[in-house]
Design a protein around this motif. Structure first.
Motif, PDB file in Angstrom:
ATOM      1  N   TYR A  14      -6.891  -6.312  -1.067  1.00 26.72           N
ATOM      2  CA  TYR A  14      -6.439  -5.175  -0.281  1.00 26.72           C
ATOM      3  C   TYR A  14      -7.328  -4.920   0.939  1.00 26.72           C
ATOM      4  CZ  TYR A  14      -4.082  -4.556  -4.733  1.00 26.72           C
ATOM      5  OH  TYR A  14      -3.343  -4.760  -5.876  1.00 26.72           O
ATOM      6  N   ASP A  15      -8.223  -5.834   1.223  1.00 25.08           N
ATOM      7  CA  ASP A  15      -9.123  -5.675   2.369  1.00 25.08           C
ATOM      8  C   ASP A  15      -8.791  -6.692   3.455  1.00 25.08           C
ATOM      9  OD1 ASP A  15     -11.778  -5.183   0.006  1.00 25.08           O
ATOM     10  OD2 ASP A  15     -10.657  -3.661   1.131  1.00 25.08           O
ATOM     11  N   LYS A  32      -3.528  12.372   1.428  1.00 23.50           N
ATOM     12  CA  LYS A  32      -4.370  11.450   0.665  1.00 23.50           C
ATOM     13  C   LYS A  32      -4.640  10.183   1.473  1.00 23.50           C
ATOM     14  CE  LYS A  32      -2.999  12.969  -3.950  1.00 23.50           C
ATOM     15  NZ  LYS A  32      -2.547  12.531  -5.290  1.00 23.50           N
ATOM     16  N   GLU A  33      -5.655   9.459   1.048  1.00 22.88           N
ATOM     17  CA  GLU A  33      -5.971   8.193   1.700  1.00 22.88           C
ATOM     18  C   GLU A  33      -4.995   7.110   1.248  1.00 22.88           C
ATOM     19  OE1 GLU A  33     -10.803   8.729   2.300  1.00 22.88           O
ATOM     20  OE2 GLU A  33     -10.016   7.104   1.058  1.00 22.88           O
ATOM     21  N   ARG A  34      -4.857   6.120   2.094  1.00 25.26           N
ATOM     22  CA  ARG A  34      -4.019   4.990   1.745  1.00 25.26           C
ATOM     23  C   ARG A  34      -4.653   4.209   0.588  1.00 25.26           C
ATOM     24  NH1 ARG A  34      -3.127   1.549   6.761  1.00 25.26           N
ATOM     25  NH2 ARG A  34      -5.271   0.862   6.297  1.00 25.26           N
ATOM     26  N   GLU A  35      -3.829   3.748  -0.335  1.00 25.11           N
ATOM     27  CA  GLU A  35      -4.341   2.996  -1.473  1.00 25.11           C
ATOM     28  C   GLU A  35      -3.525   1.722  -1.676  1.00 25.11           C
ATOM     29  OE1 GLU A  35      -3.829   4.710  -5.350  1.00 25.11           O
ATOM     30  OE2 GLU A  35      -1.907   5.618  -4.838  1.00 25.11           O
ATOM     31  N   GLY A  36      -4.207   0.698  -2.160  1.00 26.31           N
ATOM     32  CA  GLY A  36      -3.528  -0.540  -2.510  1.00 26.31           C
ATOM     33  C   GLY A  36      -2.766  -0.368  -3.805  1.00 26.31           C
ATOM     34  N   GLN A  91       0.637   5.684   0.998  1.00 33.50           N
ATOM     35  CA  GLN A  91      -0.140   6.840   1.440  1.00 33.50           C
ATOM     36  C   GLN A  91       0.672   8.092   1.203  1.00 33.50           C
ATOM     37  OE1 GLN A  91      -1.663   6.684   5.470  1.00 33.50           O
ATOM     38  NE2 GLN A  91      -3.281   8.146   4.951  1.00 33.50           N
ATOM     39  N   ALA A 114      -2.569  -1.808  -9.122  1.00 35.40           N
ATOM     40  CA  ALA A 114      -3.404  -0.636  -9.347  1.00 35.40           C
ATOM     41  C   ALA A 114      -3.145  -0.112 -10.754  1.00 35.40           C
ATOM     42  CB  ALA A 114      -3.086   0.439  -8.314  1.00 35.40           C
ATOM     43  N   PHE A 173       0.855  -1.177   0.000  1.00 32.12           N
ATOM     44  CA  PHE A 173       0.000   0.000   0.000  1.00 32.12           C
ATOM     45  C   PHE A 173       0.895   1.233   0.000  1.00 32.12           C
ATOM     46  CE2 PHE A 173      -4.156  -1.859   1.171  1.00 32.12           C
ATOM     47  CZ  PHE A 173      -3.762  -3.123   1.552  1.00 32.12           C
ATOM     48  N   SER A 202      -2.681   2.771 -11.753  1.00 30.36           N
ATOM     49  CA  SER A 202      -1.685   3.842 -11.768  1.00 30.36           C
ATOM     50  C   SER A 202      -0.250   3.321 -11.827  1.00 30.36           C
ATOM     51  CB  SER A 202      -1.858   4.738 -10.543  1.00 30.36           C
ATOM     52  OG  SER A 202      -1.745   3.978  -9.355  1.00 30.36           O
TER      53      SER A 202
END
Length: 125
Positions: free
Chosen positions: A109-110, A43-47, A39, A61, A37, A63
Motif C-alpha cells: 500500500y506504499d 478519516k485518513e485514507r487506508e489500504g 477514505q 485489511a 484504498f 477490518s
C-alpha cells in the motif's frame, strides 16, 4: 495517458453486497500490482486490499478480511473488489491504485504510482 477508472459504487443496506471494478488503460497492466484504498469522511485514507502482478498473492485489511475479495483479470485489464456483508463503517470513497515498483511477487500500500478518482460506497438503511 494512464488511466484507472473505478465503477460500481452506490447505496446499499447493511448486510448487502457491492462489486467494485477498476478498469486500467494506458500501460502494461501485468507490470503493476493493484491496491484498493478507501477514505471515509474525516478519516485518513487506508489500504483495503491489494493483489500482486500475477494475482497469486492477495492481502486484506483486518477490518474487511473474510468479507471482501479482490481479483484481477489480466486479459481484460480489470481488478474487482467483491464486498459482502457490508457495514455502515464501510462507507467511504474507494480508490484503486497501481504500483510498478513493488519488489518481488507481493503487493502493498506504499509508493503507488497512479490513482483513480474514486467511487462512493454508502452503507445505510
Amino acid at each position: 495517458q494512464l488511466q484507472l477508472v473505478e465503477s460500481g459504487g452506490g447505496l446499499v443496506q447493511p448486510g448487502g453486497s457491492l462489486r467494485l471494478s477498476c478498469a486500467i488503460s494506458g500501460f502494461t497492466f501485468r507490470s503493476y500490482a493493484i491496491a484498493w484504498f478507501r477514505q471515509a469522511p474525516g478519516k485518513e485514507r487506508e489500504g483495503v486490499s491489494c493483489i500482486s502482478r500475477s494475482g497469486g498473492f492477495t492481502d486484506y485489511a483486518d477490518s474487511v478480511k473474510g468479507r471482501f475479495t479482490i481479483s484481477r483479470d489480466n486479459a481484460k485489464n480489470t481488478v474487482d473488489l467483491q464486498m459482502n456483508s457490508l457495514k455502515p463503517e464501510d462507507t467511504a470513497v474507494y480508490y484503486c491504485a497501481a504500483d510498478r515498483g513493488i519488489v518481488g511477487s507481493g503487493c502493498g500500500y506504499d509508493g503507488m504510482d497512479y490513482w483513480g478518482r474514486g467511487t462512493l460506497v454508502t452503507v445505510s438503511s
